[in-house]
Scaffold this active site. Structure first.
Site, PDB file in Angstrom:
ATOM      1  N   ASP A  78     -13.101  22.975   8.134  1.00  0.00           N
ATOM      2  CA  ASP A  78     -11.933  23.445   6.818  1.00  0.00           C
ATOM      3  C   ASP A  78     -12.566  21.631   6.330  1.00  0.00           C
ATOM      4  O   ASP A  78     -12.096  21.096   6.068  1.00  0.00           O
ATOM      5  CB  ASP A  78     -10.803  23.543   6.701  1.00  0.00           C
ATOM      6  CG  ASP A  78     -10.069  22.716   6.983  1.00  0.00           C
ATOM      7  OD1 ASP A  78     -10.463  22.481   7.676  1.00  0.00           O
ATOM      8  OD2 ASP A  78      -8.755  22.834   6.497  1.00  0.00           O
ATOM      9  N   GLU A 139      -6.538  22.354   8.856  1.00  0.00           N
ATOM     10  CA  GLU A 139      -6.475  20.659   8.935  1.00  0.00           C
ATOM     11  C   GLU A 139      -5.808  20.330   7.585  1.00  0.00           C
ATOM     12  O   GLU A 139      -4.627  19.444   7.222  1.00  0.00           O
ATOM     13  CB  GLU A 139      -7.418  20.102   9.564  1.00  0.00           C
ATOM     14  CG  GLU A 139      -6.847  18.959  10.177  1.00  0.00           C
ATOM     15  CD  GLU A 139      -6.983  17.449   8.358  1.00  0.00           C
ATOM     16  OE1 GLU A 139      -6.239  16.370   9.283  1.00  0.00           O
ATOM     17  OE2 GLU A 139      -7.273  17.746   7.571  1.00  0.00           O
TER      18      GLU A 139
END
Length: 372
Positions: A78, A139
């Site tokens: 991400d 994350e």
């Protein structure tokens, strides 16, 4: 060994795939296809049901061909915002965006390096043990993918996160724990023009409490910061409620506990002295990790960096990464610098020289893993 143009083109393709945190489905599908096509056993875990993200973590296994210790590499799929419709370009030896978005080198530089390393392993004859690749989701949303990851599915001796700024060759051996503090401060409403003395301003209470807190750089291992506080209402009413969010970080649990206690005490004593109340909740976001040059995970990385003709440098980070959670789950993990710059901004960039060195570092680590 590394094919420069292939790495660069792979990276450019990856950053064009929208994957702002929480919306990782497209990049997850892309990675699942790549791992399967490359001959690895791959699965997506069920952490999405806990994180409310579109995708879970992806774990791929590259089987060993000799008896060496099993290791793993991890990075995240991400990105932060603004990360839609990224248009990468090469300018003066650096890859950057067009300036309207981030680039996404955090952490697609790590993913591109892993993909190149897998292709090199498929093309070259070299001895290696079992290698696992963990690509996490979420994350950038507080390390939620690694928080809920089941470490029992990762049967390795140690591993490396490819997710730090700094030039390739820098080894992050220490990183702090973080605690978030959420406080609701209660005052008393009153008419601000007719009878302000009958009220207790939650805004004034909060401001005075903050001035009594130790903040910023506390010592070489500890920091603290107020993220925000908010009290809403019309100007003719004394504000009766404020919401405050703060954090503290430290490499030392004792120092972290002391800092959180000091921030809590400042709120409680100020509220008591002014006749208000406060409700405080704290949450450990991730644990710290701390390794030295005698630990196998560090020794292997140091040898690998030297094999590249680079003098390794160990460092301490002030931030957290998936390495924090995974080390906390019992798998020694350190973070490695991979050369990106100005992350989380529209000025983010990475040099092509640094990008090419990351898969080389992966291969050198694989070579340096000890035999069983």
């Amino acid at each position: 060994m590394v094919r420069t143009e292939r790495v660069i083109q792979q990276f450019m393709e990856l950053v064009k795939i929208d994957s702002e945190t929480q919306y990782e489905r497209e990049i997850a599908n892309y990675l699942l296809r790549f791992f399967k096509k490359s001959g690895l056993t791959v699965l997506e875990d069920n952490t999405a049901k806990h994180t409310n993200h579109e995708a879970g973590n992806i774990l791929a296994h590259y089987p060993g061909n000799t008896k060496k210790e099993s290791i793993y590499f991890t990075c995240h799929m991400d990105t932060v915002t603004p990360g839609k419709a990224i248009k990468p370009r090469i300018q003066n030896g650096f890859i950057c965006s067009d300036g309207t978005t981030i680039l996404g080198a955090d952490d697609k530089a790590g993913i591109a390096a892993i993909m190149e390393a897998i292709q090199l392993l498929n093309e070259k004859q070299m001895e290696h043990g079992d290698i696992y690749f963990l690509i996490t989701s979420g994350e950038e949303s507080g390390l939620v993918g690694s928080r809920y990851f089941n470490e029992k599915s990762l049967p390795v001796k140690y591993g490396y996160a490819l997710d730090s700024d700094g030039e390739v060759g820098q080894i992050i051996t220490k990183a702090p724990s973080q605690v978030k503090l959420y406080a609701t401060i209660y005052g008393k409403a009153a008419h601000a023009g007719v009878s302000p003395e009958k009220g207790i301003s939650a805004i004034s209470l909060t401001a005075k409490a903050i001035t009594n807190m130790p903040l910023g750089r506390i010592d070489e291992e500890t920091t603290a910061n107020i993220g925000s506080f908010e009290g809403k209402g019309p100007t003719n009413v004394v504000c009766e409620q404020v919401l405050l969010i703060a954090e503290a970080r430290s490499l030392s649990k004792d120092k972290l506990d002391k800092q959180v206690k000091a921030m809590t005490k400042a709120l409680e004593t100020t509220a008591e002295s002014m006749g208000g109340n406060v409700d405080i909740k704290t949450e450990v976001m991730y644990p710290s990790y701390c390794f030295n040059e005698e630990d196998q995970v560090v020794k292997t990385a140091i040898r690998a960096v030297r094999n590249m003709g680079i003098e390794p440098a160990t460092a301490t980070s002030g931030g957290g990464s998936d390495a924090n959670h995974l080390s906390g789950k019992g798998i020694p993990t350190i973070n490695l610098a991979i050369g990106y710059e100005n992350i989380h901004t529209t000025s983010e960039r990475i040099s092509t020289d640094q990008l090419v060195k990351i898969p080389e570092l992966i291969i050198e680590i694989v070579k340096e893993v000890e035999s069983i």
